[in-house]
Design an enzyme around this catalytic site. Sequence first.
Site, PDB file in Angstrom:
ATOM      1  CE  LYS A   8       0.887   0.998   4.539  1.00 37.35           C
ATOM      2  NZ  LYS A   8       1.750   2.129   4.936  1.00 37.35           N
ATOM      3  N   GLY A  93       9.945  -0.462   4.461  1.00 41.41           N
ATOM      4  CA  GLY A  93       9.736   0.619   3.493  1.00 41.41           C
ATOM      5  C   GLY A  93       8.436   1.381   3.692  1.00 41.41           C
ATOM      6  N   GLY A  94       7.643   0.973   4.682  1.00 39.49           N
ATOM      7  CA  GLY A  94       6.359   1.656   4.888  1.00 39.49           C
ATOM      8  C   GLY A  94       5.304   1.255   3.876  1.00 39.49           C
ATOM      9  CG  ASP A 132      -0.499  -0.409   8.196  1.00 41.70           C
ATOM     10  OD1 ASP A 132      -1.248   0.436   8.743  1.00 41.70           O
ATOM     11  OD2 ASP A 132       0.664  -0.161   7.817  1.00 41.70           O
TER      12      ASP A 132
END
Length: 289
Positions: A8, A93-94, A132
């Site tokens: 995402k 990496g988020g 998440d």
Amino acid sequence: MVLETYSKVNLTLELLRRRADGYHDLATVFCATSLGDRIAIAEATELSITCDHPDVPDGPDNLVWKAVARLAEIAGIVPRVRIHIAKTVPPGGGLGGGSANAAGVLAALARRWRTDLEAWEMRSLAAGLGSDVAFFLEGGAALGTRRGEQLEPLPPPSGTRIVVLAPREPVSTGAVYGAVRGFRGDAGAASARVAAALRAGEVPDPAWLANDLEGPACRVHPSLAEDRAALDGLGLGDARLCGSGGSWYVLTSLHDGGAVRQRLLDAFAGRAVYLADPVNRGWRVVSED
Ligand code: C5P
């Protein structure tokens, strides 16, 4: 069985307040992207998890292990599966790759084991694993509130591509949140605006995108401030941090995606750059065998 699980970007990520439990309430618009990992699940005598990426733990420290163990406990069974994760999404990496791995395996095994868990029970199990994870059960796009686990589904944007610059070094989400110094008075407004655009079937104006973790992330990792300056210098429009970093992304038109990817490859020698598209799910079964 083979799964593909996605990643995402956060079109917005706005910090509202720090909570008593140490987490932050936020408003965020998630957008799932086609950049994804492959996961093979096979029958075995006991649970094992391996991954082809050196930064991702094998075994019980992997989030997928926690997901499988928790699901098996609820279902009252002994998990006898061998799981191998082939990584493309850069860890740290988020981009939510690990969360997507966990959500995909959770949903696929819940089906295979016929656990008959209700959707809300799956969401609550997922949210307990990480902020998440619940998003990736459905994927697509969503407005996330509270820790990001309270989700309102939105239509993903069509007519845009996403160019992702991989991180120079992995970033710890907890460390970035720990460097948060304050909150904007109008936090939440950008998320409301972007969510309204998606509901109307429009591509949000790149100038509306926002990520309040960019300042804290650049303080923790000065290399991210260098990235931001270099990205600004390319004149491609605003680049936004993915989650808590260290990947950045740029939204492009369908036509410009390839050229923008090449500009980033030239400007950031040695770094991976991915061209991805919004997807309307969080994971999928590639093969039942
Ligand atoms: O939930 P997750 O494991 O992804 O979060 C990692 C860390 O990021 C948490 O321990 C917390 O420090 C921080 N965090 C937060 N507020 C959120 C999400 C994460 O403070 N909404």
